[in-house]
Motif scaffolding. Structure first.
Motif, PDB file in Angstrom:
ATOM      1  N   ARG A  87       0.835  -1.210   0.000  1.00 52.89           N
ATOM      2  CA  ARG A  87       0.000   0.000   0.000  1.00 52.89           C
ATOM      3  C   ARG A  87       0.871   1.262   0.000  1.00 52.89           C
ATOM      4  NH1 ARG A  87      -5.246  -1.453   3.938  1.00 52.89           N
ATOM      5  NH2 ARG A  87      -6.112  -2.929   2.435  1.00 52.89           N
ATOM      6  N   ASP A 105      -3.872  -2.937   8.404  1.00 52.64           N
ATOM      7  CA  ASP A 105      -5.197  -2.455   7.996  1.00 52.64           C
ATOM      8  C   ASP A 105      -5.466  -1.095   8.624  1.00 52.64           C
ATOM      9  OD1 ASP A 105      -7.852  -2.607   6.899  1.00 52.64           O
ATOM     10  OD2 ASP A 105      -8.571  -3.128   8.908  1.00 52.64           O
ATOM     11  N   ASP A 124      -5.425   3.068   6.748  1.00 55.54           N
ATOM     12  CA  ASP A 124      -6.534   4.042   6.715  1.00 55.54           C
ATOM     13  C   ASP A 124      -6.063   5.337   7.367  1.00 55.54           C
ATOM     14  OD1 ASP A 124      -8.277   2.072   5.618  1.00 55.54           O
ATOM     15  OD2 ASP A 124      -9.978   2.876   6.738  1.00 55.54           O
ATOM     16  N   ILE A 175      -7.737   0.753  -1.195  1.00 55.74           N
ATOM     17  CA  ILE A 175      -7.808   0.279   0.196  1.00 55.74           C
ATOM     18  C   ILE A 175      -9.142   0.613   0.856  1.00 55.74           C
ATOM     19  CG2 ILE A 175      -5.293   0.669   0.361  1.00 55.74           C
ATOM     20  CD1 ILE A 175      -6.111   2.483   2.861  1.00 55.74           C
TER      21      ILE A 175
HETATM   22 MN    MN Z   1      -9.214  -1.787   5.628  1.00 57.00          MN
END
Ligand code: MN
Ligand code: NAD
Ligand code: IPM
Length: 351
Positions: free
Chosen positions: A106, A246, A250, A278
């Motif tokens: 990411r 995760d 964000d 994402i």
């Molecule tokens: Mn997520």
């Protein structure tokens, strides 16, 4: 070249952003005289409604047989009953597991024209260029899980477990990535409390010995969350457990101006990958045509680079996205007025 690409638009804004990612891939194919063959399949809530399962065996097989998979988002209020046995998210988790995509890459970059879109002060955003490598097929998401009625009350259990080899392969990938960048790996854990984190740290240190040109730092996840907001420029490649990754990404999307900006590539040990923004299905804006498609379009650029090895095309697509942002043609989450379709079309024209 010829390539088979499976599209899994999913729920909510998934179909809206995938339509634009596909539009730009079609434009890339047209300009480069490539033949991209698209096949669309269901995942998530729509698949539960139509097929009774969030991911069918046939869809898994189609993904395995493809060169790459482009995915939108799954989930939404319709399937959010906490007592439901089947949930849209299970389809996504199964896809990652069945395809053995153990690393979710990411990247987080801030386009200079978007400094004002972030609530952070400009000086906090200078020189931000980092990549989070999130472990994707182990950890808290895939440990033993159950509920039980006990004499003290109802109890729910989730477990965070890792084999050393699961840590090694994702950390190894992070080191190889760092070697092409600023040569810094930050391994993020909670080794002051968790045994799984102490194993993670030990394995990361072992992997580091094979990469003397890259420096390794260990960082506890709680203070890492803070440094991401105050000093993000110090990071190059962050590698971490499934759920830590995760949550941190964000959070990191705030650096890029919007959750709608961040792309990802879920990778394993072959060329096959799943490429997805994402963000989630954004039920609050679904169906309005205002979702930011840049996370999905940038995921398509990662698809070109990793699965199809078309790096010139990937670079050109990223430049096209940059030029659309520079012209201020952006959606509401970034303070603009453009629609999802307008952004997709503008990227095609810029190509
Ligand atoms: Mn997520
Ligand atoms: P979300 O990411 O869907 O939305 C969070 C906020 O960000 C919302 O206000 C939304 O409008 C905004 N947002 C997200 N993407 C955007 C975009 N492209 N353009 C503009 N604004 C955007 O998170 P949530 O609301 O917590 O979750 C909704 C559903 O999505 C849940 O069912 C969740 O399980 C699911 N989900 C799926 C994925 C996935 O499929 N990969 C990822 C995250 C959440
Ligand atoms: C993501 C999402 C998923 C995850 C959910 C929908 C299962 O939040 O892709 O980041 O937690 O991995």
């Amino acid at each position: 070249m010829k390539a088979n690409i499976v599209c899994l638009p999913g729920d909510g804004i998934g179909p809206e952003v995938i339509a634009e990612a596909r539009r730009v891939l079609e434009e890339v194919a047209r300009r480069g005289a490539h033949q991209f063959v698209f096949a669309e399949h269901m995942i998530g809530g729509v698949a539960i409604d139509k097929l009774g399962t969030p991911l069918s065996d046939a869809t898994v097989q189609a993904c395995k047989d493809a060169d790459a998979v482009l995915l939108g988002a799954v989930g939404g209020p319709k399937w959010d009953d906490p007592n439901a046995k089947i949930r849209p998210e299970q389809g996504l988790l199964r896809l990652r597991k069945d395809l053995e995509l153990f690393a979710n890459v990411r990247p987080v970059r801030l386009h200079p024209a978007l400094v004002d879109a972030s609530p952070l002060k400009p000086e906090r955003l200078a020189d931000v260029d980092l990549v989070v490598v999130r472990e994707l097929t182990g950890g808290l998401y895939f440990g033993e899980r159950r509920r039980e009625k006990t004499e003290r009350g109802e109890r729910a259990i989730d477990t965070l477990a890792y084999y050393d080899y699961e840590v090694r392969r994702v950390v190894e990938l992070a080191f190889r990535l760092a070697a092409t960048r600023k040569r810094k790996v930050t391994s993020v854990d909670k080794a002051n409390v968790l045994d799984s984190s102490r194993l993670w740290r030990q394995v990361a240190a072992e992997v580091a010995k094979d990469h003397p040109d890259v420096t390794l730092t260990h960082h506890l996840v709680d203070s890492c969350a803070m440094r991401l907001i105050t000093n993000a420029a110090e990071f190059d490649v962050i590698v971490t457990e499934n759920m830590f990754g995760d949550i941190l990404t964000d959070e990191a999307s705030v650096l890029a101006g919007s959750l709608g900006m961040l792309p990802s590539a879920s990778l394993g040990s072959s060329k096959l990958g799943v490429y997805e923004p994402i963000h989630g299905s954004a039920p609050d804006i679904a169906g309005k045509g205002v979702a930011n498609p840049i996370g999905a379009i940038s995921s398509a650029a990662m698809l070109l680079r990793h699965s199809l090895r078309l790096s010139a095309e990937a670079d050109a697509l990223e430049r096209a996205v940059d030029s659309v942002i520079e012209r201020g043609l952006v959606t509401g989450d970034l303070g603009g007025k453009a629609t999802t379709v307008e952004v997709g079309r503008a990227v095609c024209e810029s190509l």
